[in-house]
Scaffold this active site. Structure first.
Site, PDB file in Angstrom:
ATOM      1  N   LYS A   1       0.839  -1.197   0.000  1.00 33.74           N
ATOM      2  CA  LYS A   1       0.000   0.000   0.000  1.00 33.74           C
ATOM      3  C   LYS A   1       0.874   1.247   0.000  1.00 33.74           C
ATOM      4  CE  LYS A   1      -3.877   1.973   2.673  1.00 33.74           C
ATOM      5  NZ  LYS A   1      -4.767   1.734   3.838  1.00 33.74           N
TER       6      LYS A   1
ATOM      7  N   SER B   1      -9.462   1.744   3.116  1.00 28.88           N
ATOM      8  CA  SER B   1      -8.641   2.568   2.250  1.00 28.88           C
ATOM      9  C   SER B   1      -7.653   1.753   1.418  1.00 28.88           C
ATOM     10  CB  SER B   1      -7.878   3.597   3.097  1.00 28.88           C
ATOM     11  OG  SER B   1      -7.020   2.967   4.030  1.00 28.88           O
TER      12      SER B   1
ATOM     13  N   SER C   1      -9.735  -0.591   7.362  1.00 29.05           N
ATOM     14  CA  SER C   1      -9.183  -0.585   6.002  1.00 29.05           C
ATOM     15  C   SER C   1      -8.511  -1.881   5.600  1.00 29.05           C
ATOM     16  CB  SER C   1      -8.184   0.572   5.865  1.00 29.05           C
ATOM     17  OG  SER C   1      -8.845   1.809   6.016  1.00 29.05           O
TER      18      SER C   1
END
Length: 598
Positions: free
Chosen positions: A73, A147, A171
């Site tokens: 990420k 997210s 997330s």
């Protein structure tokens, strides 16, 4: 087909395919998938292939992620790639890997690229990024979830078998549900957040996406462990997974407390999941969910929004238009909170934590829907804040209450929307959740991810110490067939397994009679994996054994390559002195064999 981490590592070790071939396959799949919103940046393919080829000089047996492609990420630092947090104006080029990424590499993983996210990890929807909205590969009109949108999509779509996300308010769990994959949200402090752009620094954790629970736990074993560079790191040895327990008690909310926002299909899917747990032998025990709801409201109505404001306040002041409008609206609220607000919320949270502790007094874990419903991208874009908030109904309270979580696929609804459940337990019980979660996931018979991949049979778990035994790692003269092994046998010791440490140790030949090694812990990834054996002793025998250990040796916690923490022999730096460094032998037995040969 070699799609899971376990299958890929086995194929590499057995020579059926090479790490370079697997890495090349990932890059080709990314090109074929042709969704530019999944990755924000990719590594140079030649560089990644060279790193994969260089693994051939290492011992594959000591690398639990040998040649496994991973995605990271883009709020987690990976050297050589920019960190953007999905905000071009914030972008910087890190000099070093985040600790979690460094440990992945040390375990043999190959970083492929950096994935898209809701900007500054603020959101559960996956639509708040200037780099686009990743297409949900399970059902294209659905949001990908956030997210950690890109990381979840990359695993579900088969681009990589493993990825890192982050989780502050859900997330690492909501995207797992919406992409029909496993999302592991570890105990706070179990994985270092050094090198991670914070959202709420006191609540953040690095999360793991995988196709199976076993794959996620293999990754957790590689990256877990204390880190002096992270003040929020905790020394939480990771226990091994065990067989499905008898007498399992799972907490379910009281009748009428669950909220689905009118989604009858999700409500029915949750009911079917509970029936599955009962059929597996679990007892369902009702608990009061209302204090958990109250805790969830604190996250965005309380002072923790100020933590998000702290991260980007300079950018808000200098270039407010560089920030996504929804992210900006949410974050600016943090500037209006007072110190009094903060302390009032902390006092209330402490009370709620005590209530939660009592809820777990007679249950092993909670089982909840991962999210109450699912939304299309069009729906979320039309109502971004309210629908995002709904998705966090069962996730927002988890880190505030210091719980660990495991999000599992539970069903594909008749309308093609994935539904998932999440197991929750107090911090430190990550392995317990994995032990029961892997059995539930296998029992569903669901295909993995978006590609219809069949689940492989559950791997047998290595037998460990029983409840009345303590495992101890021996590295030298107490090994099987060595000079002092008889001491263990005389105390009723039982050999459990051969294993290796994480690459965090050095081994020295001490000037003792009989000859003994001293194993010294060094910085994570800066040492060598050392061969050892695990022996089981009764509690009484363990006490007698430890009491008889002469200096300079002592007993401490040894981290194994698979992430487990066990008691074992260690030596202090001051006791090494001029002793010979024999780490290159990989273990005492190999060193002694060379001495005999000479």
């Amino acid at each position: 087909m070699t799609e899971t981490v376990a299958e890929i590592v086995a194929a590499h070790r057995g020579g059926a395919t090479s790490p370079a071939q697997t890495v090349a396959r990932s890059f080709q799949r990314i090109r074929d998938h042709n969704d530019p919103a999944v990755f924000i940046s990719l590594r140079d393919e030649r560089q990644a292939l060279a790193e994969a080829e260089a693994l051939s000089s290492k011992d594959a047996a000591q690398l639990p992620l040998y040649g496994v492609p991973v995605a990271v990420k883009d709020n987690i630092d990976a050297a050589g790639l920019p960190t953007t947090a999905a905000c071009p104006a914030f972008s910087y080029l890190p000099a070093h890997d985040a600790t979690a990424v460094a440990r992945l590499r040390a375990a043999g993983a190959i970083v492929i690229g950096k994935t898209n996210l809701d900007q500054f990890a603020t959101g559960l929807v996956g639509v708040r990024s200037p780099y686009g909205i990743p297409t949900n590969p399970v059902r294209g009109d659905l949001i990908p979830g956030g997210s950690s949108s890109g990381s979840a999509v990359a695993v579900s779509a088969g681009l990589v078998p493993l990825s890192l996300g982050t989780d502050t308010a859900g997330s690492g769990r909501v995207p797992a549900m919406l992409n029909n994959i496993v999302g592991l949200k570890p105990s706070l402090g179990l994985i270092s957040t050094s090198g991670v752009v914070p959202a709420c620094r006191t609540l953040d954790c690095v999360s793991i996406f995988a196709l199976s629970v076993d794959d996620a736990m293999t990754a957790l074993g590689a990256v877990a462990g204390p880190d002096a560079a992270d003040p929020y790191s905790r020394n939480r040895p990771l226990a091994p997974m065990t067989a499905f327990p008898n007498g399992l008690r799972l907490g379910v909310p009281r009748n009428g407390q669950l909220i689905y926002f009118g989604d009858k299909a999700s409500e029915q899917a949750y009911g079917e999941a509970l029936k599955r747990w009962t059929a597996l032998g679990a007892t369902l025990v009702e608990f009061d969910l209302e204090p958990f709801y109250e805790t969830a409201r604190l996250l965005y109505e309380g002072p923790w929004v100020a933590e998000r404001y702290l991260v980007i306040r300079d950018l808000l002041a200098s270039s407010p238009d560089a920030i996504h409008p929804v992210t900006r609206e949410i974050t600016l609220a943090g500037a209006r909170l007072s110190a009094a607000d903060t302390f009032a919320a902390l006092y209330r949270l402490q009370t709620l934590r005590r209530v939660a502790e009592r809820a777990f007094a007679n249950i092993d874990a909670l089982v909840l829907p991962t999210a109450p419903t699912a939304y299309t991208t069009a729906q979320v874009l039309a109502n971004p804040i309210e629908l995002n908030s709904r998705l966090g109904t069962y996730t927002n309270f988890v880190n505030l209450l210091d719980l660990c979580g495991l999000a599992l696929p539970a069903a594909i609804r008749p309308d093609g929307i994935p539904f998932g459940i999440t197991l929750l337990a107090p911090a430190g019980h990550d392995a317990r959740l994995a032990s029961i979660g892997r059995v539930f996931h296998a029992d569903t018979g669901l295909a993995m991810g978006a590609k219809g991949l069949p689940q492989p049979p559950l791997a047998a778990l290595t037998a460990g110490a029983s409840n009345d035994e303590i495992a101890i790692a021996v590295v030298g003269a107490h090994l099987s067939g060595m000079a002092l092994n008889g001491e263990l046998k005389a105390l009723g010791g039982r050999l459990i397994e051969a294993a290796v440490t994480a690459p965090d140790y050095k081994l020295y030949a001490l000037p003792t009679t009989p000859p003994k090694p001293g194993m010294l812990r060094v910085a994570a990834g800066a040492g060598t994996s050392i061969a050892l054996e695990l022996w089981a002793l009764s509690a009484a025998s363990f006490g007698n054994f430890v009491a008889a250990i002469p200096p300079p040796l002592s007993i401490g916690t040894v981290r194994l390559a698979d992430g487990r923490g066990v008691k074992g022999f260690l030596v202090e730096p001051a006791d090494v002195g001029a002793a010979r460094d024999i780490s290159a032998f990989g273990g005492w037995r190999a060193f002694m064999a060379e001495k005999v040969a000479v």
